[in-house]
Design an enzyme around this catalytic site. Sequence first.
Site, PDB file in Angstrom:
ATOM      1  N   ASP A  11       0.851  -1.184   0.000  1.00 34.46           N
ATOM      2  CA  ASP A  11       0.000   0.000   0.000  1.00 34.46           C
ATOM      3  C   ASP A  11       0.892   1.240   0.000  1.00 34.46           C
ATOM      4  OD1 ASP A  11      -2.500   1.533   0.550  1.00 34.46           O
ATOM      5  OD2 ASP A  11      -1.527   1.855   2.497  1.00 34.46           O
ATOM      6  N   ASP A  13      -0.111   5.150   0.924  1.00 32.83           N
ATOM      7  CA  ASP A  13      -0.292   6.165   1.959  1.00 32.83           C
ATOM      8  C   ASP A  13      -0.327   5.541   3.345  1.00 32.83           C
ATOM      9  OD1 ASP A  13      -0.558   8.394   0.114  1.00 32.83           O
ATOM     10  OD2 ASP A  13      -2.467   7.473  -0.452  1.00 32.83           O
TER      11      ASP A  13
END
EC number: 3.1.3.-
Length: 178
Positions: A11, A13
């Site tokens: 991922d 952020d």
Amino acid sequence: MIEDLQAVFIDRDGTLGGDGHFIHPKDFAPYSFSRGALNKLKHHHIKILALTNQHNISKGKATEEDFRHEFKELGFDDSFICPHNPADACSCHKPETGLLLEAAEKYHLDLTKTVVIGDVGSTDMLAAHRVGAVKVLVSTGWGGRSNSDYRHTWSEVEADYYARDLADAVDWVLKQWL
């Protein structure tokens, strides 16, 4: 635990950098340890795939190409990006599995032989769980609150490992695989 590891999904952020909120790629800075963690995976010839929800693309705040360029610059092998607003009910917005299934088809992956590293239980961990991937939750970004304040949103799932950060997550993955 992990035999014949085929890929690691990461991922953006809150996992790779930032605080979990949207940061335009031109302003995004990975954590100080992120490049080293990515390089460890690359050193072991492990495919690194970005896996990210970026609904601000649908608001015109950035483009998919902005993100693809950023991930390429960071050394990712490919990026799988949901540009939709969560209200659109698409099949690619995590916790839906569309991005993972797209990657599996493109790279002929057995998703049970992959790892998802993220900071949000209700998206990253649920998506990983739904396809049988190994689940690693980092404490950076939303990770700490995801495992406390928001634990009820993914209470039916348990991460396979709770990592301090991406570096710790990668070290754990390599210990399982090597």
